[in-house]
Enzyme design. Sequence first.
Site, PDB file in Angstrom:
ATOM      1  N   HIS A  54       0.635  -1.228  -0.135  1.00  0.00           N
ATOM      2  CA  HIS A  54      -0.021   0.381  -0.158  1.00  0.00           C
ATOM      3  C   HIS A  54       0.922   1.402   0.202  1.00  0.00           C
ATOM      4  CE1 HIS A  54       1.317  -0.274   4.050  1.00  0.00           C
ATOM      5  NE2 HIS A  54       0.827   0.456   4.832  1.00  0.00           N
ATOM      6  N   ASP A  86       0.249   4.546   1.505  1.00  0.00           N
ATOM      7  CA  ASP A  86      -0.137   5.147   2.780  1.00  0.00           C
ATOM      8  C   ASP A  86      -1.297   5.764   3.326  1.00  0.00           C
ATOM      9  OD1 ASP A  86       1.357   3.451   5.287  1.00  0.00           O
ATOM     10  OD2 ASP A  86       2.708   5.518   4.939  1.00  0.00           O
ATOM     11  N   HIS A  95       4.943   0.831  -0.076  1.00  0.00           N
ATOM     12  CA  HIS A  95       5.762  -1.132   1.093  1.00  0.00           C
ATOM     13  C   HIS A  95       5.184  -1.805   1.776  1.00  0.00           C
ATOM     14  CE1 HIS A  95       3.702   2.780   3.802  1.00  0.00           C
ATOM     15  NE2 HIS A  95       3.688   1.858   4.352  1.00  0.00           N
ATOM     16  N   ARG A 149       4.720   6.132  14.144  1.00  0.00           N
ATOM     17  CA  ARG A 149       5.416   6.691  12.459  1.00  0.00           C
ATOM     18  C   ARG A 149       4.637   8.097  12.420  1.00  0.00           C
ATOM     19  NH1 ARG A 149       1.614   4.431   8.476  1.00  0.00           N
ATOM     20  NH2 ARG A 149       0.097   6.335   8.406  1.00  0.00           N
TER      21      ARG A 149
END
Length: 276
Positions: A101, A103, A251, A266
């Site tokens: 995907h 993000d 990723h 994150r």
Amino acid sequence: MSDYSLNLHRISPHVGAEVRDIDITRPLSNSQVSELHRALGEFGVLFFRDQRFDHDAQKRFGRYFGELDIHPNTPGPEGHPEILPIHADAQSKIIAGEKWHSDVSCHQEPPLGSILHLHTVPPLGGDTLFASLAAAYDALSPRLKAYLEGLTAFHSGERNYRNRNRLNGVDDRGRVFPSATHPVVVRHPISGRRGLYVNRLFTYRINEVSEEESEAVLNFLFQHTEKADFQIRFQWRKDSVAFWDNRAVQHLAIWDYFPHTRTGSRVTIKGERLAA
Ligand code: SIN
């Protein structure tokens, strides 16, 4: 690398560079920030080692590149709504990012980038794979590129976030998750390169063709974009940081370390509407 004063080391032909001899937990100069921004556009993902971020330092680093996003599904810890906790252990039923995907591509204005810091890593495994969207696009035949010209795709957070919430025992009744339409081929806002912007986690269908055709074309594009040829595989160590550009790479987080623990946080930087 010659035209950077940063100590940059390219680590695969298509994507990824390691940045050495920099402490990103401390305030940076304008020239460091502008070089990091340029390097992010050029390499798609930057890696750093031995960075002991706390939440404030990680947010300060993220804010050099734009306003921070608040995740549409997962709230941050007390006082830090912009922090997305990333955690898996022996009790986990699902991890973040287990399918390829970009993000939150379901946002109308998808995030520019994400900065992940891990402070606890498993003894082995837990790597993250990054794939270059531009390298994947460049490898298509001219006929397929012409076919994709002008097509748009529908992205939604519904399936992914509801599935995560169900497995995590979170009641999300009444919640509405973002959805958006983006060009199938986007032009990267910094590098100008064209990239394939569809992914398994959020992309539901191509709008301009029948459902059957959309499914067949998307399946091909997913498999194509995920080819090993376009990838870098990052091996984490304690206090490694990865900073990726969501318009340049997609990723995948590998969950091969169960029942060990992998933990970090994150921050996600707001982006803009994507142009074809
Ligand atoms: C994510 O998709 O942000 C998680 C990536 C990772 O845990 O490696």
